[in-house]
Design a protein around this motif. Sequence first.
Motif, PDB file in Angstrom:
ATOM      1  N   LYS A  82       0.825  -1.210   0.000  1.00 47.76           N
ATOM      2  CA  LYS A  82       0.000   0.000   0.000  1.00 47.76           C
ATOM      3  C   LYS A  82       0.862   1.263   0.000  1.00 47.76           C
ATOM      4  CE  LYS A  82      -3.418  -2.485   2.813  1.00 47.76           C
ATOM      5  NZ  LYS A  82      -4.064  -2.552   4.157  1.00 47.76           N
ATOM      6  N   LYS A  83       2.147   1.115   0.352  1.00 47.84           N
ATOM      7  CA  LYS A  83       2.994   2.293   0.536  1.00 47.84           C
ATOM      8  C   LYS A  83       4.202   2.349  -0.405  1.00 47.84           C
ATOM      9  CE  LYS A  83       1.957   2.256   5.502  1.00 47.84           C
ATOM     10  NZ  LYS A  83       2.555   2.170   6.873  1.00 47.84           N
ATOM     11  N   TYR A  84       4.659   1.193  -0.892  1.00 47.31           N
ATOM     12  CA  TYR A  84       5.916   1.165  -1.640  1.00 47.31           C
ATOM     13  C   TYR A  84       5.747   0.440  -2.978  1.00 47.31           C
ATOM     14  CZ  TYR A  84       7.731   2.391   2.956  1.00 47.31           C
ATOM     15  OH  TYR A  84       7.950   3.003   4.173  1.00 47.31           O
ATOM     16  N   LEU A 138      12.509   3.399  -7.965  1.00 52.03           N
ATOM     17  CA  LEU A 138      11.216   3.106  -7.350  1.00 52.03           C
ATOM     18  C   LEU A 138      11.300   3.286  -5.834  1.00 52.03           C
ATOM     19  CD1 LEU A 138      10.784   1.879 -10.176  1.00 52.03           C
ATOM     20  CD2 LEU A 138       9.652  -0.068  -9.088  1.00 52.03           C
ATOM     21  N   SER A 139      10.160   3.512  -5.211  1.00 56.87           N
ATOM     22  CA  SER A 139      10.141   3.567  -3.751  1.00 56.87           C
ATOM     23  C   SER A 139      10.256   2.139  -3.236  1.00 56.87           C
ATOM     24  CB  SER A 139       8.846   4.218  -3.251  1.00 56.87           C
ATOM     25  OG  SER A 139       7.704   3.474  -3.638  1.00 56.87           O
ATOM     26  N   THR A 140      11.192   1.929  -2.301  1.00 58.96           N
ATOM     27  CA  THR A 140      11.486   0.572  -1.860  1.00 58.96           C
ATOM     28  C   THR A 140      11.452   0.452  -0.341  1.00 58.96           C
ATOM     29  OG1 THR A 140      13.873   1.017  -1.831  1.00 58.96           O
ATOM     30  CG2 THR A 140      12.934   0.133  -3.874  1.00 58.96           C
ATOM     31  N   ARG A 141      11.257  -0.785   0.108  1.00 62.03           N
ATOM     32  CA  ARG A 141      11.244  -1.060   1.548  1.00 62.03           C
ATOM     33  C   ARG A 141      11.804  -2.462   1.793  1.00 62.03           C
ATOM     34  NH1 ARG A 141       8.170  -0.235   6.364  1.00 62.03           N
ATOM     35  NH2 ARG A 141       9.385  -1.297   7.977  1.00 62.03           N
ATOM     36  N   LEU A 142      12.782  -2.541   2.692  1.00 61.26           N
ATOM     37  CA  LEU A 142      13.273  -3.823   3.167  1.00 61.26           C
ATOM     38  C   LEU A 142      12.598  -4.137   4.491  1.00 61.26           C
ATOM     39  CD1 LEU A 142      17.118  -3.640   2.467  1.00 61.26           C
ATOM     40  CD2 LEU A 142      15.489  -5.195   1.379  1.00 61.26           C
ATOM     41  N   ILE A 143      12.029  -5.326   4.599  1.00 65.60           N
ATOM     42  CA  ILE A 143      11.425  -5.756   5.856  1.00 65.60           C
ATOM     43  C   ILE A 143      12.304  -6.844   6.466  1.00 65.60           C
ATOM     44  CG2 ILE A 143       9.122  -5.247   4.968  1.00 65.60           C
ATOM     45  CD1 ILE A 143       8.759  -8.410   4.913  1.00 65.60           C
ATOM     46  N   PHE A 198      14.927  -6.786  -6.837  1.00 62.16           N
ATOM     47  CA  PHE A 198      14.848  -5.642  -5.927  1.00 62.16           C
ATOM     48  C   PHE A 198      15.930  -4.619  -6.266  1.00 62.16           C
ATOM     49  CE2 PHE A 198      15.268  -3.501  -1.754  1.00 62.16           C
ATOM     50  CZ  PHE A 198      13.941  -3.130  -1.564  1.00 62.16           C
ATOM     51  N   SER A 199      17.109  -5.100  -6.656  1.00 66.01           N
ATOM     52  CA  SER A 199      18.180  -4.178  -7.051  1.00 66.01           C
ATOM     53  C   SER A 199      17.783  -3.403  -8.303  1.00 66.01           C
ATOM     54  CB  SER A 199      19.487  -4.938  -7.280  1.00 66.01           C
ATOM     55  OG  SER A 199      19.407  -5.779  -8.413  1.00 66.01           O
TER      56      SER A 199
END
Length: 234
Positions: free
Chosen positions: A142-144, A207-212, A199-200
């Motif tokens: 929803k965010k990234y 792009l907007s990215t997020r690592l969890i 992801f790289s």
Amino acid sequence: MLELRYMKTLNRIAILLMAGTGSRFSKQGTTEKQFIEVKGVPTFIYPLKSLISSLIFQKIIVVCASRKKKSVCDLIKKFTTTDSVVVIEGGNDRNASVKSALDFIEQNYYNLIDSYTYVFIHDAARPYIPLDIMTIIDENCKKYDAIAPAIPLTDSIVQNGKYISRNNILRVQTPQAFNLMKIISIYKSPIDKKSTDDFSKAINAGLSTRLIDGSPLLYKITYPEDIYLLEKLL
């Protein structure tokens, strides 16, 4: 599973990659790792069942080698009861297989996807997928534009004979989720053929990215000895 004609959109699609030969695993003449049976079940069935049972995905695209397509279809029918899985042929390498899957989605479901559709890309060589990882990734969609699990290194690192700090070094895992339209756009542009991590590609594309937080349970089968760990997990 509703038939496609009753769907308004495909919100979540999964791609399960298993077209590789796993040279490090099978160099000793053993069966390709995704087909090794653990407790009577081929290893690729375990991540597939996890994707199905999560109830997150309306469609799951399994990408395999052309010579294995019939046997993969037969095994899926034997070990699952879902009609949400589609099996397609992959390419000569991981990038080609991802592109084949993205092209298939775009060509066959063009009227069911939109700018809110996300695709999860997972390597079948990682047979154990914790449900909470998929759930957290799904929530972050929803965010990234792109989300991936990662874990810190625990071993010492040596480079060119010298120890280097492992601080701020992470091991990136799969499944990785992407805004479908944006990852399709990336694959339509020239990409670094040496890069096998999607992801790289998302990072390089801005792009907007997020690592969890990932999980050690999301380990990758690389060598025959790794099968024993899966036997203990199940």
